[in-house]
Scaffold this motif. Structure first.
Motif, PDB file in Angstrom:
ATOM      1  N   GLY A  25       0.941  -1.298   0.090  1.00 16.39           N
ATOM      2  CA  GLY A  25      -0.043   0.054  -0.109  1.00 16.39           C
ATOM      3  C   GLY A  25       0.977   1.208   0.069  1.00 16.39           C
ATOM      4  N   LYS A  26       0.253   2.599  -0.012  1.00 16.13           N
ATOM      5  CA  LYS A  26       0.963   3.665   0.009  1.00 16.13           C
ATOM      6  C   LYS A  26       1.467   3.837   1.452  1.00 16.13           C
ATOM      7  N   PRO A  27       2.708   4.606   1.770  1.00 17.11           N
ATOM      8  CA  PRO A  27       3.220   4.721   2.882  1.00 17.11           C
ATOM      9  C   PRO A  27       2.147   5.399   3.605  1.00 17.11           C
ATOM     10  N   SER A  28       2.091   4.823   5.252  1.00 24.69           N
ATOM     11  CA  SER A  28       1.151   5.544   6.114  1.00 24.69           C
ATOM     12  C   SER A  28       1.553   6.677   6.591  1.00 24.69           C
ATOM     13  N   ASN A  29       0.731   7.537   7.366  1.00 23.78           N
ATOM     14  CA  ASN A  29       0.867   9.068   7.674  1.00 23.78           C
ATOM     15  C   ASN A  29       2.134   8.944   8.601  1.00 23.78           C
ATOM     16  N   ALA A  30       2.225   8.007   9.554  1.00 25.30           N
ATOM     17  CA  ALA A  30       3.156   7.764  10.625  1.00 25.30           C
ATOM     18  C   ALA A  30       4.493   7.498   9.808  1.00 25.30           C
ATOM     19  N   GLN A  31       4.747   6.775   8.839  1.00 29.19           N
ATOM     20  CA  GLN A  31       5.687   6.552   7.673  1.00 29.19           C
ATOM     21  C   GLN A  31       6.241   7.883   7.295  1.00 29.19           C
ATOM     22  N   MET A  32       5.270   8.609   6.748  1.00 25.87           N
ATOM     23  CA  MET A  32       5.541   9.932   6.324  1.00 25.87           C
ATOM     24  C   MET A  32       6.201  10.963   7.420  1.00 25.87           C
ATOM     25  N   ILE A  33       5.440  10.893   8.217  1.00 27.68           N
ATOM     26  CA  ILE A  33       6.133  11.813   9.433  1.00 27.68           C
ATOM     27  C   ILE A  33       7.361  11.314   9.770  1.00 27.68           C
ATOM     28  N   ASN A  34       7.511  10.185   9.919  1.00 32.51           N
ATOM     29  CA  ASN A  34       8.847   9.442  10.270  1.00 32.51           C
ATOM     30  C   ASN A  34      10.000   9.917   9.060  1.00 32.51           C
ATOM     31  N   LEU A  35       9.618   9.958   7.695  1.00 33.71           N
ATOM     32  CA  LEU A  35      10.569  10.268   6.864  1.00 33.71           C
ATOM     33  C   LEU A  35      10.829  11.666   7.072  1.00 33.71           C
ATOM     34  N   ALA A  36       9.748  12.639   7.396  1.00 34.29           N
ATOM     35  CA  ALA A  36      10.238  14.277   7.345  1.00 34.29           C
ATOM     36  C   ALA A  36      11.269  14.298   8.636  1.00 34.29           C
ATOM     37  N   LEU A  37      10.890  13.550   9.666  1.00 35.62           N
ATOM     38  CA  LEU A  37      11.867  13.489  10.626  1.00 35.62           C
ATOM     39  C   LEU A  37      13.276  13.138  10.502  1.00 35.62           C
ATOM     40  N   LEU A  38      13.437  12.060   9.796  1.00 34.10           N
ATOM     41  CA  LEU A  38      14.724  11.541   9.244  1.00 34.10           C
ATOM     42  C   LEU A  38      15.296  12.651   8.275  1.00 34.10           C
ATOM     43  N   GLU A  39      14.539  12.982   7.377  1.00 34.32           N
ATOM     44  CA  GLU A  39      15.161  13.971   6.402  1.00 34.32           C
ATOM     45  C   GLU A  39      15.882  15.201   7.228  1.00 34.32           C
ATOM     46  N   SER A  40      15.216  15.852   8.385  1.00 30.75           N
ATOM     47  CA  SER A  40      15.693  16.954   9.008  1.00 30.75           C
ATOM     48  C   SER A  40      16.915  16.571   9.533  1.00 30.75           C
ATOM     49  N   LYS A  41      16.983  15.173  10.304  1.00 28.42           N
ATOM     50  CA  LYS A  41      18.052  14.628  10.904  1.00 28.42           C
ATOM     51  C   LYS A  41      19.541  14.549  10.195  1.00 28.42           C
ATOM     52  N   ILE A  42      18.996  14.011   8.909  1.00 33.07           N
ATOM     53  CA  ILE A  42      20.050  14.024   7.792  1.00 33.07           C
ATOM     54  C   ILE A  42      20.628  15.315   7.297  1.00 33.07           C
ATOM     55  N   LYS A  43      19.812  16.481   7.372  1.00 35.18           N
ATOM     56  CA  LYS A  43      20.173  17.647   6.970  1.00 35.18           C
ATOM     57  C   LYS A  43      20.954  18.201   8.079  1.00 35.18           C
ATOM     58  N   GLU A  44      20.566  18.054   9.267  1.00 35.87           N
ATOM     59  CA  GLU A  44      21.375  18.320  10.682  1.00 35.87           C
ATOM     60  C   GLU A  44      22.707  17.666  10.606  1.00 35.87           C
ATOM     61  N   ALA A  45      22.944  16.127  10.223  1.00 29.05           N
ATOM     62  CA  ALA A  45      24.192  15.675  10.180  1.00 29.05           C
ATOM     63  C   ALA A  45      25.116  16.202   9.005  1.00 29.05           C
ATOM     64  N   THR A  47      25.029  19.212   8.118  1.00 32.73           N
ATOM     65  CA  THR A  47      25.447  20.720   8.438  1.00 32.73           C
ATOM     66  C   THR A  47      26.684  20.350   9.527  1.00 32.73           C
ATOM     67  N   SER A  48      26.555  19.537  10.229  1.00 34.54           N
ATOM     68  CA  SER A  48      27.485  19.167  11.178  1.00 34.54           C
ATOM     69  C   SER A  48      28.968  18.841  10.554  1.00 34.54           C
ATOM     70  N   ILE A  49      28.761  17.782   9.372  1.00 31.51           N
ATOM     71  CA  ILE A  49      29.892  17.341   8.727  1.00 31.51           C
ATOM     72  C   ILE A  49      30.486  18.500   8.009  1.00 31.51           C
ATOM     73  N   ASP A  50      29.818  19.399   7.332  1.00 34.08           N
ATOM     74  CA  ASP A  50      30.048  20.566   6.647  1.00 34.08           C
ATOM     75  C   ASP A  50      31.163  21.451   7.643  1.00 34.08           C
ATOM     76  N   ASN A  51      30.512  21.606   8.708  1.00 35.86           N
ATOM     77  CA  ASN A  51      31.206  22.585   9.840  1.00 35.86           C
ATOM     78  C   ASN A  51      32.386  21.944  10.006  1.00 35.86           C
ATOM     79  N   LEU A  52      32.424  20.731  10.453  1.00 32.43           N
ATOM     80  CA  LEU A  52      33.657  19.922  10.644  1.00 32.43           C
ATOM     81  C   LEU A  52      34.723  20.026   9.646  1.00 32.43           C
ATOM     82  N   LYS A  53      34.484  19.868   8.301  1.00 34.69           N
ATOM     83  CA  LYS A  53      35.417  19.518   7.312  1.00 34.69           C
ATOM     84  C   LYS A  53      35.906  21.261   7.184  1.00 34.69           C
ATOM     85  N   SER A  54      34.870  22.389   7.060  1.00 30.15           N
ATOM     86  CA  SER A  54      35.473  23.650   6.743  1.00 30.15           C
ATOM     87  C   SER A  54      36.124  24.378   8.034  1.00 30.15           C
TER      88      SER A  54
END
Length: 85
Positions: A25-45, A47-54
């Motif tokens: 089936g299509k992804p559930s609302n909970a899965q879509m919320i989890n995806l959005a949360l994980l996407e934000s965590k990836i962006k945070e990670a 940013t942290s890596i970019d800061n470390l490198k630069s």
């Protein structure tokens, strides 16, 4: 200890992928919320890596130069893969 540790980002991504890939089936609302949360965590990670490198790597390399030691140089992904052969 390992069993009580919080799952790392890669495990969370793998778990969500597994849930979605094995359900027809299509992804559930909970899965879509989890995806959005994980996407934000990836962006945070990222940013942290970019800061470390630069910023932090430049500071560390400046200190290494003062000590007449070799600077740390980051390899590209291609260089990293080639070194594994």
């Amino acid at each position: 200890y390992v069993g009580s540790a919080e799952p790392q980002l890669r495990e969370k991504l793998a778990g969500l992928y597994s849930e979605i890939a094995t359900y027809y089936g299509k992804p559930s609302n909970a899965q879509m919320i989890n995806l959005a949360l994980l996407e934000s965590k990836i962006k945070e990670a990222q940013t942290s890596i970019d800061n470390l490198k630069s910023k932090q790597l430049a500071t560390l390399n400046a200190q290494l130069v003062k000590l007449k030691l070799e600077e740390i140089k980051l390899r590209t992904f291609e260089e990293f893969k080639a070194a594994d052969k």
